[in-house]
Enzyme design. Structure first.
Site, PDB file in Angstrom:
ATOM      1  N   ASP A 231      72.215  58.046  94.143  1.00 11.95           N
ATOM      2  CA  ASP A 231      71.892  58.187  92.723  1.00 11.95           C
ATOM      3  C   ASP A 231      70.500  57.628  92.430  1.00 11.95           C
ATOM      4  O   ASP A 231      70.142  56.548  92.910  1.00 11.95           O
ATOM      5  CB  ASP A 231      72.938  57.394  91.923  1.00 11.95           C
ATOM      6  N   GLU A 314      69.271  62.133  95.218  1.00 13.63           N
ATOM      7  CA  GLU A 314      69.100  62.648  93.861  1.00 13.63           C
ATOM      8  C   GLU A 314      67.768  62.088  93.385  1.00 13.63           C
ATOM      9  O   GLU A 314      67.666  60.921  92.999  1.00 13.63           O
ATOM     10  CB  GLU A 314      70.214  62.181  92.921  1.00 13.63           C
TER      11      GLU A 314
HETATM   12  C1  NOJ Z   1      72.144  60.289  87.791  1.00 11.21           C
HETATM   13  C2  NOJ Z   1      73.577  60.645  87.598  1.00 11.21           C
HETATM   14  O1  NOJ Z   1      73.805  61.933  88.103  1.00 11.21           O
HETATM   15  C3  NOJ Z   1      73.835  60.549  86.120  1.00 11.21           C
HETATM   16  O2  NOJ Z   1      75.077  61.079  85.775  1.00 11.21           O
HETATM   17  C4  NOJ Z   1      73.706  59.101  85.713  1.00 11.21           C
HETATM   18  O3  NOJ Z   1      73.849  59.004  84.314  1.00 11.21           O
HETATM   19  C5  NOJ Z   1      72.341  58.544  86.098  1.00 11.21           C
HETATM   20  N1  NOJ Z   1      71.955  58.915  87.428  1.00 11.21           N
HETATM   21  C6  NOJ Z   1      72.357  57.034  86.034  1.00 11.21           C
HETATM   22  O4  NOJ Z   1      73.112  56.512  87.080  1.00 11.21           O
END
Ligand code: NOJ
Length: 596
Positions: A231, A314
């Site tokens: 993440d 991500e």
């Molecule tokens: C990316 C995640 O996919 C999202 O859902 C989240 O709110 C943010 N990162 C913060 O962790």
């Protein structure tokens, strides 16, 4: 949608020439895997409390084996107050009771493996929950203590420290800093939270933080997981000195103002929010220091031997050449290709993003991944039914212009058929195989996304793509669970799209996905040579995917208004009906012939 990739400035490779070479026949699994994202809250509710859980997931795994995917990725199931749907983790080594127990997680992994499915879990290293033991300790400890040094605590600006340490806003709206009250009751230091106020950012310069996350990686690898989706992988390291930033401030692609806010804005009083996408100058995203962290993580995963355990970033990073740095041979295995997701429904833009994606990834020896939907964006069956000249919205409310559902679904099916023929890996988001649209008329009182609340409802946020799955039309909550009210309401339209309404029905979206995935596997499309076909034009994307035995599949997507005459060849699959043998607008076909 709405932004043409930087890639459109490059000239495409000539038809017939190789854009991307074949992958080795014995390439590791993750270089061509199709990975299905399960959003645990909304997949299947075994205990009837209205929220999905691990036993529910385990019970439905055969459905995914039959769908034909290779792996699943689960969004967080850890102990969490759920202020950001589990992306606010209070304990990285335990399961939230709403989802089950560690024994349930072990059973889920074992069952998946028994069905031939690999399992990726989410890891959230940029921030913890404010309910994490470390943050509680930090609040109970004085400024300058080792406990505070695990996070980014700073003194405020102004004579009494009453202004935040810098002007960074939060991705979710409002300020990126909050002030704590010290033990003696006086207003004290500020801590950084690029997301919700209950998601304090960790200090990755602190060796204890690094050691802790390596230990968490090992904890889950030892339990048998096959990898991690990382993440906010581009956010862990911040620029030295945390300087003010007067760059672009917007929501994803929407520029709200050219200037950064003076003090990051008072919480919840306006809509200025931090763009999640790194630009070359932003001091909070994509700092070079993140790469050493991923080199260390890669060494941890590699120490488990074969089959490979993987890392997927991500990282909302531009340009693509910066993103490719995350997937160099000694770093992560994959990174989400958000440029593809963000491409407008336009032949030139799609072709450009496909070509530039494979080019930059080939440059570092990494596979490209493809993705169209996830839990953070408007579902592509709705997104593609919106005006393509407008920026991609963050959620849709009943007051907003509504997507054209028929158009959106037709394009979504065509887009997926194009995507699943491309070389590399692909990610699917739960329910897209049913053609689920976004819930665009959800009443405000149900909305839970912090973005909605921090912007006083001005930005709808992501709840509309997170609605529980419909399994059976004529059951309470469409078969999501045995009773109870689902945590988010399902739109009525989901009934006709339920799994039992599409299973075995020729032409249904579910059967289309099953066919695409079976054919992709049979023709080894994930490993094939990619070359543009001469049929490419302003309104047509056409390419040939050639397997190592010389056989090839011709893939044609027609984005133009007129039906297209097709060469004589066996039709393997089409995303929609042909029109007297011709390919209608917003339709993709896979053709099989050595001379087509
Ligand atoms: C990316 C995640 O996919 C999202 O859902 C989240 O709110 C943010 N990162 C913060 O962790």
């Amino acid at each position: 949608m709405g932004r043409v990739s930087d890639a459109t400035t490059q000239s495409p490779t000539a038809p017939g020439s190789t854009v991307h070479p074949a992958d080795a026949p014995d390439a590791p699994w993750w270089r061509h895997a199709v990975i299905y994202q399960v959003y645990p809250r909304s997949w299947a509710d075994a205990d009837g409390d209205g929220m999905g859980d691990l036993p529910g997931i385990t019970a439905r795994l055969p459905y995914l084996r039959d769908l034909g995917v290779d792996a699943i990725w689960l969004s967080p199931f850890y102990v969490s107050p759920m202020n950001d749907a589990g992306y606010d983790v209070a304990d990285y080594r335990d399961i939230d009771p709403r989802f089950g127990t560690l024994a349930d997680a072990d059973a889920m992994v074992e069952t998946a493996h028994g069905l031939g499915l690999k399992v990726l879990v989410d890891i959230v290293p940029n921030h913890t929950s404010s309910e994490h033991a470390w943050f509680r300790e930090a609040l109970a400890s004085p400024p300058g203590s080792p406990e505070r040094d695990r996070y980014l605590f700073r003194e405020g600006r102004g004579p009494n420290g009453e202004r935040p340490p810098n002007n960074w806003p939060s991705v979710f709206g409002g300020r990126g800093w909050s002030r704590v009250t010290e033990a003696d009751g006086t207003p004290g230091q500020w801590y950084l939270h690029l997301f919700d106020v209950t998601q304090p950012d960790l200090n990755w310069d602190n060796p204890e933080v690094r050691a802790e996350f390596e230990s968490v990686l090992r904890f889950w690898c030892d339990r048998g997981v096959d990898g991690f989706r990382v993440d906010v992988a581009h956010g862990l390291v911040k620029r030295e000195g945390l300087p003010d930033w007067h760059g672009r401030v917007g929501l994803y692609d929407e520029v709200v103002t050219e200037e950064g806010p003076e003090d990051g804005d008072a919480p919840g009083t306006d809509t200025d929010v931090l763009d999640h996408t790194a630009t070359s100058s932003s001091p909070m995203w994509d700092q070079d220091g993140v790469h050493q962290i991923y080199r260390e993580w890669r060494a941890v995963l590699d120490s488990y031997g074969e089959p490979d355990r993987i890392l997927c970033a991500e990282a909302w990073v531009k340009p693509e050449s910066r993103l490719a740095l995350y997937v160099r041979p000694d770093e992560m295995h994959q990174a989400f290709n958000f440029d593809f997701l963000e491409s407008p429904w336009d032949a030139a833009a799609l072709r450009a993003v496909v070509e530039s994606s494979v080019r930059v990834n080939d440059g570092v020896g990494a596979p490209t991944t493809w993705v169209l939907s996830n839990h953070d964006v408007v579902r592509h069956a709705s997104r593609l039914g919106l005006d393509q000249s407008l920026p991609r919205p963050n959620g849709i409310t009943a007051e907003d212009p509504q997507p054209d559902a028929g158009l959106g679904l037709r394009r979504a099916r065509a887009a997926t058929a194009l995507m699943l023929a491309l070389p590399g890996g692909a990610y699917l988001y739960q329910g897209e195989e049913l053609g689920l649209p976004e819930h665009t008329t959800m009443p405000d009182e149900f909305r839970q996304d912090p973005t909605f609340h921090h912007t006083n409802g001005e930005v709808a946020g992501r709840d509309g793509c997170r609605v529980p799955m419909p399994w059976t039309k004529d059951s309470p909550s469409f078969g999501f669970g045995p009773g109870g009210t689902p945590w988010l309401p399902q739109p009525q339209a989901y009934g006709d799209l339920a799994v039992d309404q599409q299973d075995g029905v020729p032409g249904s979206t579910l059967e289309l996905y099953r066919s695409l995935l079976a054919l992709r596997r049979r023709h080894r499309l994930g490993r094939s040579v990619l070359a543009w076909d001469e049929r490419c034009s302003d309104s047509v994307v056409a390419f040939r995917a050639t397997a190592d035995d010389g056989s090839s599949v011709l893939v044609v997507t027609n984005l133009g208004p007129d039906a297209l005459t097709l060469p004589a060849a066996e039709v393997l699959v089409t995303s929609g009906p042909l029109d007297d043998g011709r390919l209608p607008t917003d339709t993709t076909v896979w053709l099989r012939s050595t001379d087509a």
